[in-house]
Design an enzyme around this catalytic site. Structure first.
Site, mmCIF file in Angstrom:
data_model
loop_
_atom_site.group_PDB
_atom_site.id
_atom_site.type_symbol
_atom_site.label_atom_id
_atom_site.label_comp_id
_atom_site.label_asym_id
_atom_site.label_seq_id
_atom_site.Cartn_x
_atom_site.Cartn_y
_atom_site.Cartn_z
ATOM 1 N N ALA A 263 65.972 107.650 24.747
ATOM 2 C CA ALA A 263 67.014 108.562 25.246
ATOM 3 C C ALA A 263 67.961 107.873 26.217
ATOM 4 C CB ALA A 263 66.424 109.802 25.909
ATOM 5 N N GLY A 264 69.236 108.216 26.080
ATOM 6 C CA GLY A 264 70.261 107.760 27.005
ATOM 7 C C GLY A 264 70.919 106.447 26.647
ATOM 8 N N GLY B 239 71.277 111.971 24.962
ATOM 9 C CA GLY B 239 72.641 112.127 24.501
ATOM 10 C C GLY B 239 73.726 111.736 25.482
ATOM 11 N N LYS C 13 55.737 112.425 18.117
ATOM 12 C CA LYS C 13 56.530 112.224 19.330
ATOM 13 C C LYS C 13 56.497 113.538 20.087
ATOM 14 C CE LYS C 13 61.123 111.593 21.203
ATOM 15 N NZ LYS C 13 62.583 111.502 20.964
ATOM 16 N N ASN D 81 69.207 107.882 18.805
ATOM 17 C CA ASN D 81 69.751 108.688 17.717
ATOM 18 C C ASN D 81 71.263 108.852 17.850
ATOM 19 O OD1 ASN D 81 68.792 111.898 16.201
ATOM 20 N ND2 ASN D 81 70.457 110.557 15.741
ATOM 21 N N THR D 82 71.684 109.531 18.919
ATOM 22 C CA THR D 82 73.081 109.937 19.047
ATOM 23 C C THR D 82 74.058 108.766 19.008
ATOM 24 O OG1 THR D 82 72.322 111.783 20.422
ATOM 25 C CG2 THR D 82 74.667 111.315 20.444
#
Length: 275
Positions: free
Chosen positions: A193-194, A166, A105, A215-216
């Site tokens: 992301a996001g 995040g 990645k 992830n977050t």
């Protein structure tokens, strides 16, 4: 009721067939045990890992790596935190040696507040790594021109952001994401992301995206395993909805109940009937 996942069409990334369309990160979890529970609940087959620059003598990270191996998932190393082409390429080369995979990645960060990709450096690094035998998963924006250049550089997968890393804002620019999907119908596209809620993931999948990477939103949830399960359901529902062929939105109302043959209930019409 039969599990949705059992009927899902397989996702192919660089020739590898996957039944799960949810990729999860491995950072920020409260404990290794919770991380393992979340990965299982997500039914993920691929997880991202970052290469830590730690002393080899201390054998740092060995327990973490053993945990990932025991879960039986495929590893997607990333170049998280890299700001230059040279740094990203060097990190990718180290990751290939450590994790024994050509998947990478690719992140080349260009702006501190939004962690927006440096798309110029990203294309350059992607070309270098592709020539060196890497199978590159570039973290990019939804820009069509950048997407075309990344494909020409050798990438077979694109990973546009939904929103800055995040932020949990979901899809900041659905119009651009829809245009990207329309311009590259045969290219695997993964929103990365996001994403902050299962509904965000479902919305991306309903646009025709092939997978979600996050992830977050799982790691920082009150119950990471429960949230991972919710995301798995959201991804499956969005994919199923896309394949079912949702109706197009419209500006004016359209009655769902036919009006032909409707009985006259208005008093004026009743009086007319009696006359």
């Amino acid at each position: 009721m039969q599990d949705i996942a059992s009927n899902a069409d397989a996702l192919s990334l660089y020739g590898v067939a996957l039944s799960s369309r949810l990729i999860v990160g491995t950072a920020q979890y409260p404990s290794p045990t919770i991380l393992a529970e979340a990965i299982k609940a997500a039914r993920a087959e691929v997880v991202t890992v970052s290469l830590r620059r730690e002393s080899g003598a201390s054998r740092a990270g060995e327990k973490f790596w053993a945990l990932i191996r025991d879960l039986g998932v495929r590893v997607l190393p990333n170049t998280a935190g890299c700001r230059t082409v040279r740094e990203a390429v060097t990190s990718a080369e180290m990751a290939r040696e450590v994790f024994n995979t050509s998947w990478i990645k690719l992140e080349v960060i260009g702006e501190e507040d939004t962690l927006q990709p440096d798309v110029f450096g990203l294309v350059e690094a992607a070309a270098i790594l592709s020539r060196d035998g890497f199978q590159v998963f570039p973290y990019t924006t939804e820009d069509l021109v950048v997407a075309e250049k990344l494909l020409r550089a050798g990438c077979e997968v694109l990973m546009p952001w939904g929103a800055p890393i995040g932020t949990a804002r979901g899809l900041n620019n659905p119009y651009a994401l829809r245009a990207l999907r329309a311009h590259f119908p045969q290219t695997p596209l993964i929103v990365d992301a996001g994403i902050g809620a299962p509904s965000h993931a479902a919305a991306a999948m309903e646009l025709g995206y092939d997978a979600i990477l996050l992830n977050t939103a799982i790691a920082k949830a009150g119950d990471p395993a429960a949230m991972a399960h919710a995301f798995a359901l959201g991804v499956e529902a969005g994919r199923a909805g896309f394949r079912a062929g949702p109706i197009e939105p419209r500006d004016m109302a359209a009655p769902s109940t036919p009006v032909i043959g409707r009985p006259f209930t208005d008093p004026a019409f009743s009086d007319l009937a009696r006359a």
